[in-house]
Design an enzyme around this catalytic site. Structure first.
Site, PDB file in Angstrom:
ATOM      1  N   HIS A 103      58.239  36.881 -20.304  1.00  0.00           N
ATOM      2  CA  HIS A 103      59.374  37.545 -20.953  1.00  0.00           C
ATOM      3  C   HIS A 103      58.975  38.861 -21.610  1.00  0.00           C
ATOM      4  CE1 HIS A 103      61.427  33.339 -21.060  1.00  0.00           C
ATOM      5  NE2 HIS A 103      61.451  33.893 -19.880  1.00  0.00           N
ATOM      6  N   CYS A 106      58.152  58.584 -22.668  1.00  0.00           N
ATOM      7  CA  CYS A 106      57.175  58.426 -21.579  1.00  0.00           C
ATOM      8  C   CYS A 106      56.577  59.805 -21.235  1.00  0.00           C
ATOM      9  CB  CYS A 106      57.907  57.847 -20.376  1.00  0.00           C
ATOM     10  SG  CYS A 106      56.906  57.679 -18.904  1.00  0.00           S
ATOM     11  N   GLY A 134      54.893  23.846 -27.177  1.00  0.00           N
ATOM     12  CA  GLY A 134      55.968  24.556 -27.868  1.00  0.00           C
ATOM     13  C   GLY A 134      57.093  25.080 -27.028  1.00  0.00           C
ATOM     14  N   SER A 154      60.941  23.978 -25.140  1.00  0.00           N
ATOM     15  CA  SER A 154      61.977  22.971 -24.919  1.00  0.00           C
ATOM     16  C   SER A 154      62.254  22.804 -23.429  1.00  0.00           C
ATOM     17  CB  SER A 154      63.264  23.372 -25.643  1.00  0.00           C
ATOM     18  OG  SER A 154      63.718  24.622 -25.161  1.00  0.00           O
ATOM     19  N   PRO A 196      55.925  18.587 -31.603  1.00  0.00           N
ATOM     20  CA  PRO A 196      56.147  17.666 -32.744  1.00  0.00           C
ATOM     21  C   PRO A 196      57.429  16.845 -32.647  1.00  0.00           C
ATOM     22  CG  PRO A 196      56.617  19.933 -33.397  1.00  0.00           C
ATOM     23  CD  PRO A 196      56.091  19.991 -31.987  1.00  0.00           C
TER      24      PRO A 196
HETATM   25  P1  NAD Z   1      62.737  26.874 -27.722  1.00  0.00           P
HETATM   26  O1  NAD Z   1      63.157  27.527 -28.989  1.00  0.00           O
HETATM   27  O2  NAD Z   1      63.787  26.539 -26.718  1.00  0.00           O
HETATM   28  O3  NAD Z   1      61.964  25.502 -28.065  1.00  0.00           O
HETATM   29  C1  NAD Z   1      60.906  25.460 -28.984  1.00  0.00           C
HETATM   30  C2  NAD Z   1      60.108  24.177 -28.757  1.00  0.00           C
HETATM   31  O4  NAD Z   1      58.977  24.233 -29.598  1.00  0.00           O
HETATM   32  C3  NAD Z   1      60.865  22.894 -29.085  1.00  0.00           C
HETATM   33  O5  NAD Z   1      60.618  21.949 -28.058  1.00  0.00           O
HETATM   34  C4  NAD Z   1      60.221  22.444 -30.402  1.00  0.00           C
HETATM   35  O6  NAD Z   1      60.218  21.022 -30.543  1.00  0.00           O
HETATM   36  C5  NAD Z   1      58.820  22.976 -30.233  1.00  0.00           C
HETATM   37  N1  NAD Z   1      58.087  23.228 -31.483  1.00  0.00           N
HETATM   38  C6  NAD Z   1      58.580  23.563 -32.703  1.00  0.00           C
HETATM   39  N2  NAD Z   1      57.576  23.720 -33.585  1.00  0.00           N
HETATM   40  C7  NAD Z   1      56.420  23.496 -32.900  1.00  0.00           C
HETATM   41  C8  NAD Z   1      55.050  23.514 -33.260  1.00  0.00           C
HETATM   42  N3  NAD Z   1      54.636  23.800 -34.512  1.00  0.00           N
HETATM   43  N4  NAD Z   1      54.118  23.226 -32.303  1.00  0.00           N
HETATM   44  C9  NAD Z   1      54.502  22.936 -31.025  1.00  0.00           C
HETATM   45  N5  NAD Z   1      55.796  22.897 -30.638  1.00  0.00           N
HETATM   46  C10 NAD Z   1      56.737  23.180 -31.560  1.00  0.00           C
HETATM   47  O7  NAD Z   1      61.594  27.774 -27.097  1.00  0.00           O
HETATM   48  P2  NAD Z   1      61.264  28.133 -25.577  1.00  0.00           P
HETATM   49  O8  NAD Z   1      61.226  26.905 -24.753  1.00  0.00           O
HETATM   50  O9  NAD Z   1      60.073  29.027 -25.621  1.00  0.00           O
HETATM   51  O10 NAD Z   1      62.513  28.981 -25.080  1.00  0.00           O
HETATM   52  C11 NAD Z   1      63.090  29.953 -25.860  1.00  0.00           C
HETATM   53  C12 NAD Z   1      62.938  31.387 -25.402  1.00  0.00           C
HETATM   54  O11 NAD Z   1      62.839  32.131 -26.587  1.00  0.00           O
HETATM   55  C13 NAD Z   1      61.727  31.726 -24.646  1.00  0.00           C
HETATM   56  O12 NAD Z   1      62.173  32.315 -23.502  1.00  0.00           O
HETATM   57  C14 NAD Z   1      60.968  32.768 -25.469  1.00  0.00           C
HETATM   58  O13 NAD Z   1      60.822  33.945 -24.704  1.00  0.00           O
HETATM   59  C15 NAD Z   1      61.881  33.156 -26.569  1.00  0.00           C
HETATM   60  N6  NAD Z   1      61.308  33.211 -27.933  1.00  0.00           N
HETATM   61  C16 NAD Z   1      60.057  33.722 -28.126  1.00  0.00           C
HETATM   62  C17 NAD Z   1      59.533  33.771 -29.410  1.00  0.00           C
HETATM   63  C18 NAD Z   1      58.150  34.351 -29.603  1.00  0.00           C
HETATM   64  O14 NAD Z   1      57.767  35.282 -28.896  1.00  0.00           O
HETATM   65  N7  NAD Z   1      57.374  33.825 -30.551  1.00  0.00           N
HETATM   66  C19 NAD Z   1      60.260  33.280 -30.499  1.00  0.00           C
HETATM   67  C20 NAD Z   1      61.544  32.778 -30.267  1.00  0.00           C
HETATM   68  C21 NAD Z   1      62.054  32.748 -28.963  1.00  0.00           C
END
Ligand code: NAD
Length: 267
Positions: free
Chosen positions: A122, A169, A206, A208, A233
């Site tokens: 992404h 750019c 981490g 869903s 978790p």
């Molecule tokens: P999601 O929000 O759909 O799911 C998050 C998952 O992480 C859940 O299953 C939850 O139970 C789990 N989780 C929560 N805390 C945790 C921990 N401490 N350790 C391990 N697991 C934990 O996220 P997704 O499946 O990545 O899909 C969402 C989209 O959002 C992705 O495409 C991503 O690109 C984007 N996103 C990215 C960021 C980032 O770059 N940090 C942040 C938010 C969303």
């Protein structure tokens, strides 16, 4: 049955392990996930800030909503650092076990932790992409966040000034953050497919598993007999194909697994 020991033994035997990560691995760095309670989509409307058209529309009609979204994003990313879970993935790479991380995250934390082969499906918030010639350029994290902070702190907030956060750019074209918004094509998917086919172990942290096409990769891996470990978790998102499920936060579960791998392989 001890899932930590089972996971450690699978990793120690692996010839080509791959990490597959989502927003949850960065939750302990202070970056909210999208779908957990209190997550990003509880606070902001996806149709207003999650798509390119929606964001442009909101900038024009409701700049105050963009200000709230950008402020929250800048504050979050300014304080986000890799945690023990990211560092444990780095350790697995340094031990010669983990070959690649495939991530859905845009936060750069795997690279900041020291992993050297990261497929960012992404995109990456700190990379600029030219709207004219498509050239990409990695930028300094502090520069991007510093320029964004200057724009949001001005008394008469003008969202059009956000364009200056990402420098022009070399071709003279305007650039934008190289992140994949809803409705846009993912990046590096062909290589991610190939690596998912080729690996003998995938460790899922981490996610869903509801965002496609990224979510097909564990299933793709499984088709060729790959072992699957999942650490989460609250939910086992890939329960039908998981060999070992550890119900834990990434920053607690993975370091424990890696310390057991060290004992097995003696590194
Ligand atoms: P999601 O929000 O759909 O799911 C998050 C998952 O992480 C859940 O299953 C939850 O139970 C789990 N989780 C929560 N805390 C945790 C921990 N401490 N350790 C391990 N697991 C934990 O996220 P997704 O499946 O990545 O899909 C969402 C989209 O959002 C992705 O495409 C991503 O690109 C984007 N996103 C990215 C960021 C980032 O770059 N940090 C942040 C938010 C969303």
């Amino acid at each position: 049955m001890d899932p930590y020991q089972d996971a450690a033994e699978l990793l120690a035997r692996s010839k080509m392990a791959v990490g597959f990560t989502g927003a949850g691995i960065s939750a302990e760095s202070g970056i909210d996930t999208f779908r957990d309670p209190g997550g990003v989509w509880d606070r902001f409307d996806m149709s207003e800030v999650g798509t390119a058209d929606g964001l442009l529309n909101t900038i024009t009609r409701h700049p105050e909503k963009v200000l709230g979204f950008i402020k929250s994003t800048v504050e979050t990313f300014e304080s986000a650092l890799p945690h023990a879970g990211h560092l444990a993935l780095r350790d697995l790479e340094q031990m010669g076990i983990l070959k690649c991380v495939i991530t859905q995250n845009i936060d750069d934390l795997h690279s900041q932790a020291g992993n050297t082969d990261v497929i960012e499906l992404h995109g990456n918030l700190y990379r600029a992409r030219c709207i004219s010639c498509d050239k990409k350029e990695k930028l300094e994290r502090d520069g991007v966040l510093g320029r964004a902070r200057q724009v949001i702190e001005q008394e008469d907030f003008n969202p059009l000034k956000l364009a200056g956060v990402f420098p022009k750019c070399s071709c003279g074209g305007l650039t934008r953050p190289d992140v994949v918004m809803f409705g846009e094509a993912v990046q590096g998917m062909e290589r991610a497919y190939h690596i998912s086919d080729a690996c003998d172990l995938m460790i899922i942290l981490g996610t869903s598993g509801v965002v496609y096409p990224a979510a097909v990769l564990p299933h793709e891996a499984r088709k060729s007999g790959t072992k699957i470990i999942e650490i989460n978790p609250t939910e086992n998102s890939f329960s039908e194909i998981t060999d070992v499920f550890i119900q834990a936060k990434a920053g607690e579960g993975l370091p424990e697994v890696v310390s057991r791998v060290r004992k097995i392989v003696g590194k």
